[in-house]
Design an enzyme around this catalytic site. Structure first.
Site, short mmCIF file in Angstrom:
data_model
loop_
_atom_site.label_atom_id
_atom_site.label_comp_id
_atom_site.label_asym_id
_atom_site.label_seq_id
_atom_site.Cartn_x
_atom_site.Cartn_y
_atom_site.Cartn_z
CB CYS A 1 25.90 61.02 13.93
SG CYS A 1 25.27 59.84 12.78
N GLY B 1 24.57 57.30 19.10
CA GLY B 1 24.90 56.53 18.01
C GLY B 1 25.46 55.19 18.42
CB SER C 1 14.42 60.80 27.92
OG SER C 1 13.46 59.60 27.29
CE1 TYR D 1 14.69 58.64 23.97
CE2 TYR D 1 15.24 59.05 21.75
CZ TYR D 1 15.07 58.11 22.82
OH TYR D 1 15.60 56.96 22.67
CG ASN E 1 25.10 65.19 14.47
OD1 ASN E 1 24.00 64.44 14.02
ND2 ASN E 1 24.97 66.01 15.35
N GLY E 2 24.17 64.89 11.11
CA GLY E 2 23.12 65.72 10.49
C GLY E 2 22.55 65.06 9.15
CB CYS F 1 13.42 72.63 13.80
SG CYS F 1 12.81 71.70 12.48
CB CYS G 1 8.58 66.34 14.42
SG CYS G 1 9.19 66.99 16.10
CB CYS H 1 16.96 69.50 16.61
SG CYS H 1 15.50 67.95 16.90
#
Length: 457
Positions: A9, A37, A294, A253, A111-112, A444, A447, A247
């Site tokens: 978001c 978003g 991207s 991206y 946002n989160g 982080c 992923c 992140c």
């Protein structure tokens, strides 16, 4: 339709000390954040203690016009664009969330994603709290309104709430007298602060400042609460872990290339990723193309480092948004063609290096490789500017279940065969980290490596 990790978001807010048109400033800020978003958008303003707001499903330009913006008059405003990571895509989940409670009115934009949302909601419901939405934001609002009864100020209540919630969040909270910005203790979600004359502005990304004449001051620090009111701006710092966990996919991206996050320009980090890819996976080829948008910066970096010519290999239909209606089943193969079309004169008869930011399920990458080969490419060598995505995210990015992530079930050679490429190379984790190091942050990368910075229920 397009096989990418989904955005989170975006939030934008302003506390006016110069008779700014806060609703229009917020409108243009959200317009710049639309990439974060596209499901819903909203703006709330504080008009002498009365919260006026408009929020609907749809894009920013579809929801707001001059009539609405002329109605939304106030000395402070917050706005939100949403992609649902938790909570279904319904109108009632649109933000900002505006509530009336025992201390007055309050509006929140978030946002989160909270990793302990289910447990918190269950506990609150057992105590009699009634929820109208399925979003994490209402849980934060409920906790904040309860804590506010015990404390003299909203910022003191927020400090308590931040010890109760776990996960990733950037928050904007607007009350009749204050605008408050807060970032989670790990700094997972981005949030920056700017200034326009004597007015303070907050945004998920700095790109929203550039066209509005807003000076970027700095990032909101992990675990920081910034309070702006008639007395000015002040900062409160809560306890944070030894290491942050920003992140890293923001750089790969999510963020716009012209944004600056934690002192790093996103375009530069992607350009450097392309250079690293050229070193880690060199190839004999004629041209380098990037998958819009991207993959373009990384493609230029790959070209510079390798000496292979960069060309514009695709025409992108910019009128096909991310909410584009899915083609019917018998037309599904046309989906990628509707958004990307190869420029044959740049491709035909050539060995092509195709640069993209990630492979999630592998379906779209396969279609793009096929587009290039159908356009006459003799070879297609795929290079990816992120490591293999093997694990789901629980911190505000919508990822498929792990078994649907192609890199979690296939090795590199199997993926190469699946997508039809002549060769395949992913940037290494160490190489990626080298593109966004500035000494201030740790990242982080769960992923990629499965090491989550917060325990997940």
């Amino acid at each position: 339709m397009f096989d990418k990790l989904k955005e989170e978001c975006g939030v934008f807010g302003v506390y006016d000390n110069n008779e700014l048109d806060t609703s229009r400033l917020t409108y243009y800020g959200l317009f710049a954040l639309q990439h974060r978003g596209q499901e819903s958008a909203g703006i709330a303003v504080n008009n002498n203690g009365t919260m006026l707001y408009r929020k609907e499903m749809g894009m920013v330009s579809e929801i707001f016009d001059d009539v609405v913006l002329n109605y939304l008059k106030g000395h402070s405003a917050i706005g939100h664009v949403r992609y649902s990571t938790t909570g279904e895509s319904y109108a009632e989940n649109a933000q900002p969330l505006v509530i009336k409670y025992t201390k007055g009115h309050m509006a929140i934009a978030h946002n989160g994603n909270l990793t302990n949302a289910a447990a918190l909601k269950h506990a609150l419901e057992k105590q009699g709290t009634i929820f109208q939405t399925t979003s994490d934001t209402e849980i934060i609002a409920a906790l904040l309104s309860r804590s506010r009864i015990k404390y003299n100020t909203i910022e003191d209540a927020l400090q308590e709430v931040m010890t109760q919630i776990k996960g990733a969040y950037s928050l904007l909270v607007m009350t009749p007298h204050k605008l408050i910005a807060a970032r989670d203790p790990l700094g997972m979600r981005p949030l920056v602060m700017g200034k326009k004359e004597d007015s303070y502005v907050f945004s998920s990304e700095s790109c929203a400042f550039d066209s509005l004449g807003i000076d970027l001051i700095r990032d909101v620090e992990p675990g920081e609460i910034i309070v702006v009111d008639s007395k000015g701006m002040r900062s409160i710092q809560i306890e944070t872990p030894e290491k942050s966990a920003t992140c890293i996919f923001e750089y790969i991206y999510f963020a716009r290339p012209d944004s600056v996050m934690d002192g790093i320009e996103v375009f530069t980090s992607r350009f450097e990723a392309g250079k690293v890819l050229a070193k880690e996976y060199p190839v004999d080829a004629d041209v380098v193309v990037g998958v819009p948008d991207s993959g373009l910066a990384a493609a230029k970096g790959f070209s510079q480092e390798s000496g292979i010519q960069y060309v514009n290999g695709f025409m992108k239909n910019r009128y096909v948004g991310r909410t584009f209606i899915q083609p019917s089943q018998d037309m599904r193969e046309l989906g990628v063609h509707m958004k990307l079309n190869p420029i044959r004169s740049q491709i035909a008869g050539k060995k092509v290096v195709m640069i993209d930011d990630s492979i999630v399920r592998g379906t779209t990458c396969r279609k793009i490789v096929n587009l290039l080969k159908d356009a006459g490419a003799t070879e297609v060598h795929v290079r990816i500017s992120s490591p293999p995505v093997k694990h789901s995210c629980y911190f505000g990015i919508d990822t498929p279940e792990r078994q649907k992530l192609v890199a979690s079930t296939m090795n590199n050679d199997e993926i190469r065969e699946l997508i039809g490429a002549d060769s395949l190379g992913y940037i290494s984790q160490a190489g990626l980290l080298g593109t966004c190091r500035n000494g201030k942050r740790d990242y982080c990368m769960a992923c990629f490596n499965g090491r989550y910075p917060i325990s997940v229920d």
